[in-house]
Write a protein that holds these residues in place. Structure first.
Motif, short mmCIF file in Angstrom:
data_model
loop_
_atom_site.label_atom_id
_atom_site.label_comp_id
_atom_site.label_asym_id
_atom_site.label_seq_id
_atom_site.Cartn_x
_atom_site.Cartn_y
_atom_site.Cartn_z
N THR A 1 -13.32 5.05 5.93
CA THR A 1 -13.51 6.39 5.36
C THR A 1 -14.52 7.16 6.20
OG1 THR A 1 -12.99 5.60 3.14
CG2 THR A 1 -14.27 7.62 3.27
N THR A 2 -14.26 8.43 6.41
CA THR A 2 -15.17 9.24 7.22
C THR A 2 -16.54 9.32 6.56
OG1 THR A 2 -14.38 11.23 6.12
CG2 THR A 2 -13.34 10.67 8.21
N GLU A 3 -17.53 9.56 7.39
CA GLU A 3 -18.90 9.58 6.89
C GLU A 3 -19.11 10.61 5.79
OE1 GLU A 3 -21.59 8.33 10.49
OE2 GLU A 3 -22.49 10.02 9.39
N ASP A 4 -18.39 11.73 5.90
CA ASP A 4 -18.56 12.77 4.89
C ASP A 4 -17.72 12.51 3.64
OD1 ASP A 4 -15.97 13.34 5.69
OD2 ASP A 4 -16.44 15.29 6.56
N GLY A 5 -16.98 11.38 3.64
CA GLY A 5 -16.20 11.00 2.46
C GLY A 5 -14.92 11.81 2.28
N ARG A 6 -14.57 12.60 3.28
CA ARG A 6 -13.39 13.45 3.10
C ARG A 6 -12.07 12.70 3.27
NH1 ARG A 6 -14.81 18.98 6.35
NH2 ARG A 6 -15.88 20.04 4.65
N PHE A 7 -12.04 11.79 4.25
CA PHE A 7 -10.76 11.16 4.59
C PHE A 7 -10.88 9.64 4.69
CE2 PHE A 7 -10.55 15.36 6.63
CZ PHE A 7 -9.37 15.84 6.09
N LEU B 1 3.65 10.19 7.91
CA LEU B 1 2.45 9.75 7.18
C LEU B 1 2.52 10.29 5.76
CD1 LEU B 1 0.38 12.33 6.70
CD2 LEU B 1 -0.39 11.78 8.99
N MET B 2 1.73 9.67 4.90
CA MET B 2 1.50 10.20 3.56
C MET B 2 0.06 10.67 3.51
SD MET B 2 3.02 7.77 0.60
CE MET B 2 2.46 8.72 -0.82
N ALA B 3 -0.14 11.90 3.10
CA ALA B 3 -1.50 12.39 2.85
C ALA B 3 -1.59 12.56 1.35
CB ALA B 3 -1.74 13.70 3.57
N ASP B 4 -2.39 11.73 0.68
CA ASP B 4 -2.39 11.65 -0.78
C ASP B 4 -0.95 11.36 -1.21
OD1 ASP B 4 -5.09 12.12 -0.57
OD2 ASP B 4 -4.86 14.28 -0.77
N LYS B 5 -0.30 12.25 -1.97
CA LYS B 5 1.06 11.95 -2.42
C LYS B 5 2.13 12.64 -1.59
CE LYS B 5 -0.42 11.48 -7.23
NZ LYS B 5 -0.49 12.21 -8.51
N GLN B 6 1.72 13.39 -0.57
CA GLN B 6 2.68 14.20 0.18
C GLN B 6 3.12 13.52 1.47
OE1 GLN B 6 3.88 17.37 -0.55
NE2 GLN B 6 2.90 17.14 -2.55
N TYR B 7 4.41 13.54 1.73
CA TYR B 7 4.93 13.03 3.00
C TYR B 7 4.89 14.14 4.05
CZ TYR B 7 6.94 8.70 1.15
OH TYR B 7 7.11 7.45 0.61
N HIS B 8 4.58 13.73 5.30
CA HIS B 8 4.63 14.65 6.43
C HIS B 8 5.35 13.92 7.55
CE1 HIS B 8 1.65 17.44 4.60
NE2 HIS B 8 1.23 16.32 4.04
N GLY B 9 6.46 14.50 8.01
CA GLY B 9 7.27 13.81 9.01
C GLY B 9 7.37 14.57 10.31
N LEU C 1 -6.37 20.13 4.68
CA LEU C 1 -6.91 19.21 3.67
C LEU C 1 -8.44 19.27 3.59
CD1 LEU C 1 -4.83 15.95 4.27
CD2 LEU C 1 -4.66 17.50 2.33
N ALA C 2 -9.06 19.68 4.68
CA ALA C 2 -10.52 19.54 4.77
C ALA C 2 -11.26 20.13 3.59
CB ALA C 2 -11.02 20.16 6.07
N ASP C 3 -10.79 21.27 3.10
CA ASP C 3 -11.52 21.91 2.01
C ASP C 3 -10.82 21.79 0.67
OD1 ASP C 3 -13.61 22.77 3.68
OD2 ASP C 3 -12.28 24.34 4.45
N GLN C 4 -9.72 21.03 0.66
CA GLN C 4 -9.03 20.87 -0.64
C GLN C 4 -9.66 19.75 -1.44
OE1 GLN C 4 -4.85 19.96 -0.50
NE2 GLN C 4 -4.47 21.64 0.93
N PRO C 5 -9.72 19.91 -2.77
CA PRO C 5 -10.15 18.78 -3.59
C PRO C 5 -9.10 17.69 -3.53
CG PRO C 5 -9.37 20.57 -4.97
CD PRO C 5 -9.35 21.08 -3.56
N ALA C 6 -9.48 16.46 -3.88
CA ALA C 6 -8.54 15.35 -3.87
C ALA C 6 -7.49 15.56 -4.94
CB ALA C 6 -9.29 14.05 -4.15
N GLU C 7 -6.26 15.07 -4.64
CA GLU C 7 -5.25 15.02 -5.69
C GLU C 7 -5.60 13.88 -6.61
OE1 GLU C 7 -1.18 14.89 -4.52
OE2 GLU C 7 -1.59 16.09 -2.74
N ASP C 8 -5.11 13.97 -7.82
CA ASP C 8 -5.32 12.86 -8.75
C ASP C 8 -4.37 11.75 -8.39
OD1 ASP C 8 -5.69 11.16 -10.79
OD2 ASP C 8 -4.90 12.46 -12.36
N LEU C 9 -4.91 10.68 -7.83
CA LEU C 9 -4.07 9.57 -7.37
C LEU C 9 -3.91 8.50 -8.44
CD1 LEU C 9 -5.45 9.15 -3.76
CD2 LEU C 9 -3.33 10.23 -4.43
N SER C 10 -4.56 8.70 -9.57
CA SER C 10 -4.48 7.62 -10.55
C SER C 10 -3.21 7.73 -11.38
CB SER C 10 -5.70 7.64 -11.45
OG SER C 10 -5.79 8.88 -12.10
#
Ligand code: FES
Length: 170
Positions: free
Chosen positions: A116-122, A139-147, A161-170
């Motif tokens: 995980t990055t030092e700033d906790g973002r990724f 790749l999958m970024a959170d729940k989204q596919y990117h091809g 993604l840098a400034d977006q809040p996390a998606e709810d992964l639970s």
């Protein structure tokens, strides 16, 4: 959590108990939950590096381990970054440049797979087939596919993604 531990450390910590657990189940997939339980008991939670270690010990795709860890609320995944990027490194994706893209992500984020990055973002993970080989590399970024990824697409994705809040992964 596994902050100061390497993948090899975690595998070595868990190997004997995971081997033992595997003998109690008909398939290795069934042993994912108890293996995650063992990791959580040992480290107080699970994270990207733990998923990778459990996947390698059980010889299953890392995405299966992540799916179990994210589905059940009993797992504490607090060590994960705000966004989890899972780049497929299976053969069809490798043949279309996934290795270079993984290197590029590691340079951009200054982390290795499972970290995980030092700033906790990724959090960055290398995963097995995401089931979208027709769009390789994927790749999958959170729940989204990117091809059909390129370095330019990765730049755009990280920026968005840098400034977006996390998606709810639970
Ligand atoms: S090999 Fe990468 S999505 Fe299937």
């Amino acid at each position: 959590m596994s902050d100061a531990r390497s993948l090899a450390d975690i595998k070595s910590d868990l190997a004997a108990q995971v081997q033992q657990v595997m003998t109690r189940y008909p398939t290795t997939r069934s042993a994912i939950m108890p293996a995650l339980d063992l990791a959580q008991q040992k480290y107080g939670g699970v994270d990207g590096l733990t998923y990778q270690a459990v996947a390698e010990l059980l010889d299953v795709p890392e995405i299966w381990v992540f799916e179990v860890a994210s589905f059940y609320s009993l797992y504490d995944r607090a060590a994960s970054g705000r966004h989890h990027i899972r780049l497929c490194t299976n053969l069809p994706c490798l043949l279309r440049g996934a290795e270079a893209l993984m290197m590029y992500l590691q340079q951009r984020l200054d982390v290795g797979p499972g970290e995980t990055t030092e700033d906790g973002r990724f959090t960055l993970s290398a995963v097995e087939c995401l089931g979208a080989c027709e769009q390789a590399p994927v790749l999958m970024a959170d729940k989204q596919y990117h091809g059909d990824l390129t370095a330019a697409k990765l730049d755009a994705l990280l920026a968005s993604l840098a400034d977006q809040p996390a998606e709810d992964l639970s």
